[in-house]
Write a protein that holds these residues in place. Sequence first.
Motif, PDB file in Angstrom:
ATOM      1  N   LEU A  93       0.823  -1.208   0.000  1.00  0.00           N
ATOM      2  CA  LEU A  93       0.000   0.000   0.000  1.00  0.00           C
ATOM      3  C   LEU A  93       0.861   1.264   0.000  1.00  0.00           C
ATOM      4  O   LEU A  93       0.547   2.240  -0.692  1.00  0.00           O
ATOM      5  CB  LEU A  93      -0.930   0.002   1.219  1.00  0.00           C
ATOM      6  N   ALA A  94       1.950   1.225   0.754  1.00  0.00           N
ATOM      7  CA  ALA A  94       2.847   2.386   0.802  1.00  0.00           C
ATOM      8  C   ALA A  94       3.377   2.723  -0.587  1.00  0.00           C
ATOM      9  O   ALA A  94       3.455   3.900  -0.976  1.00  0.00           O
ATOM     10  CB  ALA A  94       4.002   2.099   1.760  1.00  0.00           C
ATOM     11  N   GLY A  95       3.731   1.694  -1.351  1.00  0.00           N
ATOM     12  CA  GLY A  95       4.215   1.931  -2.707  1.00  0.00           C
ATOM     13  C   GLY A  95       3.116   2.419  -3.636  1.00  0.00           C
ATOM     14  O   GLY A  95       3.337   3.304  -4.466  1.00  0.00           O
ATOM     15  N   CYS A  96       1.927   1.861  -3.467  1.00  0.00           N
ATOM     16  CA  CYS A  96       0.806   2.229  -4.345  1.00  0.00           C
ATOM     17  C   CYS A  96       0.385   3.684  -4.170  1.00  0.00           C
ATOM     18  O   CYS A  96       0.175   4.402  -5.154  1.00  0.00           O
ATOM     19  CB  CYS A  96      -0.390   1.309  -4.077  1.00  0.00           C
ATOM     20  N   VAL A  97       0.241   4.141  -2.916  1.00  0.00           N
ATOM     21  CA  VAL A  97      -0.228   5.518  -2.698  1.00  0.00           C
ATOM     22  C   VAL A  97       0.837   6.531  -3.138  1.00  0.00           C
ATOM     23  O   VAL A  97       0.496   7.620  -3.612  1.00  0.00           O
ATOM     24  CB  VAL A  97      -0.633   5.759  -1.226  1.00  0.00           C
ATOM     25  N   LYS A  98       2.095   6.147  -3.021  1.00  0.00           N
ATOM     26  CA  LYS A  98       3.161   7.049  -3.457  1.00  0.00           C
ATOM     27  C   LYS A  98       3.151   7.201  -4.972  1.00  0.00           C
ATOM     28  O   LYS A  98       3.223   8.318  -5.502  1.00  0.00           O
ATOM     29  CB  LYS A  98       4.518   6.533  -2.979  1.00  0.00           C
ATOM     30  N   ARG A  99       3.018   6.080  -5.671  1.00  0.00           N
ATOM     31  CA  ARG A  99       3.017   6.128  -7.134  1.00  0.00           C
ATOM     32  C   ARG A  99       1.758   6.808  -7.675  1.00  0.00           C
ATOM     33  O   ARG A  99       1.801   7.508  -8.688  1.00  0.00           O
ATOM     34  CB  ARG A  99       3.147   4.717  -7.711  1.00  0.00           C
ATOM     35  N   ALA A 100       0.618   6.596  -6.993  1.00  0.00           N
ATOM     36  CA  ALA A 100      -0.648   7.187  -7.430  1.00  0.00           C
ATOM     37  C   ALA A 100      -0.843   8.607  -6.915  1.00  0.00           C
ATOM     38  O   ALA A 100      -1.825   9.261  -7.264  1.00  0.00           O
ATOM     39  CB  ALA A 100      -1.816   6.310  -6.980  1.00  0.00           C
ATOM     40  N   ASN A 101       0.103   9.064  -6.050  1.00  0.00           N
ATOM     41  CA  ASN A 101       0.049  10.407  -5.478  1.00  0.00           C
ATOM     42  C   ASN A 101      -1.234  10.636  -4.677  1.00  0.00           C
ATOM     43  O   ASN A 101      -1.834  11.718  -4.726  1.00  0.00           O
ATOM     44  CB  ASN A 101       0.191  11.478  -6.560  1.00  0.00           C
ATOM     45  N   ILE A 102      -1.660   9.614  -3.927  1.00  0.00           N
ATOM     46  CA  ILE A 102      -2.821   9.719  -3.039  1.00  0.00           C
ATOM     47  C   ILE A 102      -2.298  10.117  -1.658  1.00  0.00           C
ATOM     48  O   ILE A 102      -1.406   9.450  -1.119  1.00  0.00           O
ATOM     49  CB  ILE A 102      -3.569   8.375  -2.954  1.00  0.00           C
ATOM     50  N   PRO A 103      -2.790  11.198  -1.064  1.00  0.00           N
ATOM     51  CA  PRO A 103      -2.255  11.675   0.218  1.00  0.00           C
ATOM     52  C   PRO A 103      -2.172  10.595   1.290  1.00  0.00           C
ATOM     53  O   PRO A 103      -1.136  10.448   1.935  1.00  0.00           O
ATOM     54  CB  PRO A 103      -3.232  12.786   0.609  1.00  0.00           C
ATOM     55  N   SER A 104      -3.236   9.845   1.512  1.00  0.00           N
ATOM     56  CA  SER A 104      -3.174   8.734   2.462  1.00  0.00           C
ATOM     57  C   SER A 104      -4.321   7.773   2.196  1.00  0.00           C
ATOM     58  O   SER A 104      -5.340   8.147   1.592  1.00  0.00           O
ATOM     59  CB  SER A 104      -3.228   9.230   3.914  1.00  0.00           C
ATOM     60  N   MET A 105      -4.162   6.554   2.660  1.00  0.00           N
ATOM     61  CA  MET A 105      -5.156   5.520   2.398  1.00  0.00           C
ATOM     62  C   MET A 105      -5.149   4.511   3.544  1.00  0.00           C
ATOM     63  O   MET A 105      -4.095   4.213   4.129  1.00  0.00           O
ATOM     64  CB  MET A 105      -4.835   4.830   1.068  1.00  0.00           C
ATOM     65  N   VAL A 106      -6.341   4.002   3.875  1.00  0.00           N
ATOM     66  CA  VAL A 106      -6.481   2.990   4.924  1.00  0.00           C
ATOM     67  C   VAL A 106      -7.251   1.819   4.340  1.00  0.00           C
ATOM     68  O   VAL A 106      -8.263   2.007   3.654  1.00  0.00           O
ATOM     69  CB  VAL A 106      -7.227   3.551   6.150  1.00  0.00           C
ATOM     70  N   VAL A 107      -6.778   0.606   4.589  1.00  0.00           N
ATOM     71  CA  VAL A 107      -7.429  -0.607   4.082  1.00  0.00           C
ATOM     72  C   VAL A 107      -7.754  -1.523   5.248  1.00  0.00           C
ATOM     73  O   VAL A 107      -6.864  -1.906   6.015  1.00  0.00           O
ATOM     74  CB  VAL A 107      -6.523  -1.345   3.068  1.00  0.00           C
ATOM     75  N   THR A 108      -9.033  -1.880   5.384  1.00  0.00           N
ATOM     76  CA  THR A 108      -9.444  -2.803   6.446  1.00  0.00           C
ATOM     77  C   THR A 108      -9.287  -4.240   5.971  1.00  0.00           C
ATOM     78  O   THR A 108      -9.479  -4.544   4.785  1.00  0.00           O
ATOM     79  CB  THR A 108     -10.901  -2.552   6.867  1.00  0.00           C
ATOM     80  N   MET A 109      -8.969  -5.140   6.919  1.00  0.00           N
ATOM     81  CA  MET A 109      -8.721  -6.540   6.592  1.00  0.00           C
ATOM     82  C   MET A 109      -9.520  -7.488   7.476  1.00  0.00           C
ATOM     83  O   MET A 109      -9.091  -8.603   7.768  1.00  0.00           O
ATOM     84  CB  MET A 109      -7.222  -6.842   6.711  1.00  0.00           C
ATOM     85  N   GLY A 110     -10.692  -7.051   7.919  1.00  0.00           N
ATOM     86  CA  GLY A 110     -11.536  -7.907   8.743  1.00  0.00           C
ATOM     87  C   GLY A 110     -10.865  -8.258  10.061  1.00  0.00           C
ATOM     88  O   GLY A 110     -10.369  -7.389  10.786  1.00  0.00           O
ATOM     89  N   GLY A 111     -10.822  -9.549  10.359  1.00  0.00           N
ATOM     90  CA  GLY A 111     -10.239 -10.013  11.610  1.00  0.00           C
ATOM     91  C   GLY A 111      -8.739  -9.811  11.722  1.00  0.00           C
ATOM     92  O   GLY A 111      -8.162  -9.944  12.808  1.00  0.00           O
ATOM     93  N   LYS A 112      -8.090  -9.441  10.607  1.00  0.00           N
ATOM     94  CA  LYS A 112      -6.644  -9.186  10.629  1.00  0.00           C
ATOM     95  C   LYS A 112      -6.308  -7.737  10.967  1.00  0.00           C
ATOM     96  O   LYS A 112      -5.140  -7.382  11.058  1.00  0.00           O
ATOM     97  CB  LYS A 112      -6.028  -9.553   9.273  1.00  0.00           C
ATOM     98  N   GLY A 113      -7.348  -6.910  11.103  1.00  0.00           N
ATOM     99  CA  GLY A 113      -7.109  -5.514  11.457  1.00  0.00           C
ATOM    100  C   GLY A 113      -7.136  -4.602  10.255  1.00  0.00           C
ATOM    101  O   GLY A 113      -7.924  -4.787   9.318  1.00  0.00           O
ATOM    102  N   ALA A 114      -6.258  -3.618  10.235  1.00  0.00           N
ATOM    103  CA  ALA A 114      -6.216  -2.637   9.150  1.00  0.00           C
ATOM    104  C   ALA A 114      -4.783  -2.199   8.903  1.00  0.00           C
ATOM    105  O   ALA A 114      -3.930  -2.268   9.795  1.00  0.00           O
ATOM    106  CB  ALA A 114      -7.084  -1.425   9.487  1.00  0.00           C
ATOM    107  N   VAL A 115      -4.518  -1.744   7.683  1.00  0.00           N
ATOM    108  CA  VAL A 115      -3.203  -1.191   7.341  1.00  0.00           C
ATOM    109  C   VAL A 115      -3.411   0.220   6.800  1.00  0.00           C
ATOM    110  O   VAL A 115      -4.487   0.566   6.316  1.00  0.00           O
ATOM    111  CB  VAL A 115      -2.463  -2.059   6.302  1.00  0.00           C
ATOM    112  N   TYR A 116      -2.385   1.020   6.902  1.00  0.00           N
ATOM    113  CA  TYR A 116      -2.486   2.408   6.458  1.00  0.00           C
ATOM    114  C   TYR A 116      -1.155   2.853   5.872  1.00  0.00           C
ATOM    115  O   TYR A 116      -0.088   2.290   6.174  1.00  0.00           O
ATOM    116  CB  TYR A 116      -2.877   3.318   7.623  1.00  0.00           C
ATOM    117  N   ALA A 117      -1.215   3.880   5.024  1.00  0.00           N
ATOM    118  CA  ALA A 117       0.008   4.418   4.421  1.00  0.00           C
ATOM    119  C   ALA A 117      -0.281   5.811   3.880  1.00  0.00           C
ATOM    120  O   ALA A 117      -1.416   6.144   3.536  1.00  0.00           O
ATOM    121  CB  ALA A 117       0.494   3.517   3.289  1.00  0.00           C
ATOM    122  N   ASP A 118       0.760   6.639   3.820  1.00  0.00           N
ATOM    123  CA  ASP A 118       0.625   7.942   3.159  1.00  0.00           C
ATOM    124  C   ASP A 118       1.735   8.089   2.128  1.00  0.00           C
ATOM    125  O   ASP A 118       2.678   7.301   2.077  1.00  0.00           O
ATOM    126  CB  ASP A 118       0.624   9.096   4.166  1.00  0.00           C
TER     127      ASP A 118
END
Length: 360
Positions: A262-287
């Motif tokens: 996700l960290a690589g994706c948001v940097k390449r897409a120039n998205i300020p920040s993004m959060v992805v939920t993973m159900g019982g595994k929690g969530a990940v985030y990146a800017d």
Amino acid sequence: MFKFRKKREKGHEYNLTYDNLAVPEIHTHEPEDAADEDEKKPGITYDSVAIPEKNGIVVIGAVFVDIKGFPEDIYIPDGRNAGRIEYIHGGVSRNVVEDIANIELRPTFLGIVDDSALGSDVIHKLQNHKVNTEYMLTIPNGMGTWLAVFDHRGDVAGSISQRPNLRPILDVLEESGDEIFENADSVVIEVDMDKEIVKKVVSLCEKFKKPLYGVVSNMSIAAERRDFLRKFDCFICNQLEAGMFFSDDYSEKTPEALAEILAGCVKRANIPSMVVTMGGKGAVYADREGTYGICPAKKVQVKDTTGAGDAFCAGVASGLTYGKTLEEAVEIGTRLAASVITSSENVCPRFLPAELGIDA
């Protein structure tokens, strides 16, 4: 700090429900033996009834009626299942705004309801939770429908939705957008709304320098709006939706692996920040500055997962709006999501902002 809410002229065929905001009946008494008119206390008129200027977090999106089926025993996908059916007020944005209201942050909702008893119920419930419904619309067939069947574990086994026509929201933005956004703390919008609505919201946020957060109702439509996401301060979605958005399959990824991806994706897409939920595994985030991380899920007994993602979005948006870091905001979202899945309700219970570390 306060202003009188002006009466608006009719400009559309649908009914603007500006009368939904209750104005208290006020009585005054003046002594009969007052000698001088100037000594009498001035009467209170409706021109002096205070209407708060602040709109808090403004949430824009659809209202749905959720029809949910629960089996009495183990769910059989290709068989008949005895159980119960529930009808609940729903919709991603409607849930999000009620979740925000349940942590005492007094948000504003811009959405549409039917001109029916059910539509009135939606408005009254939001008002009871201290949501500002001043800018909501009432029109025929204004709400969508979400039909879902759950398995015996409380997970969605299958669903289908019918979206309402949200185009009338654009008219409200054209008519009252400046006043709504100028007095907002931030804005949350369903990214899969009509492109013209998303474009107008982005423009108003830029004009008044307001943070903008995106949530998802239908990712196949939201993916068509990806060019707008560079204008969003944070975009929130689930693991499956993230895969659709970046044209990849993340279903087997661990939180550690997905956070790095996700960290690589948001940097390449120039998205300020993004959060992805993973159900019982929690969530990940990146800017896009290179910060990324993982927030584990809370260990709770799952009863019904409906609305957990919406509560998570409400927590993240609330945290970011009122000064929390991305990591801290994701932790708030995780806590709210956990409070939803332990009950059959699709919104979180009441919290005080201080309980979540929010100083609003």
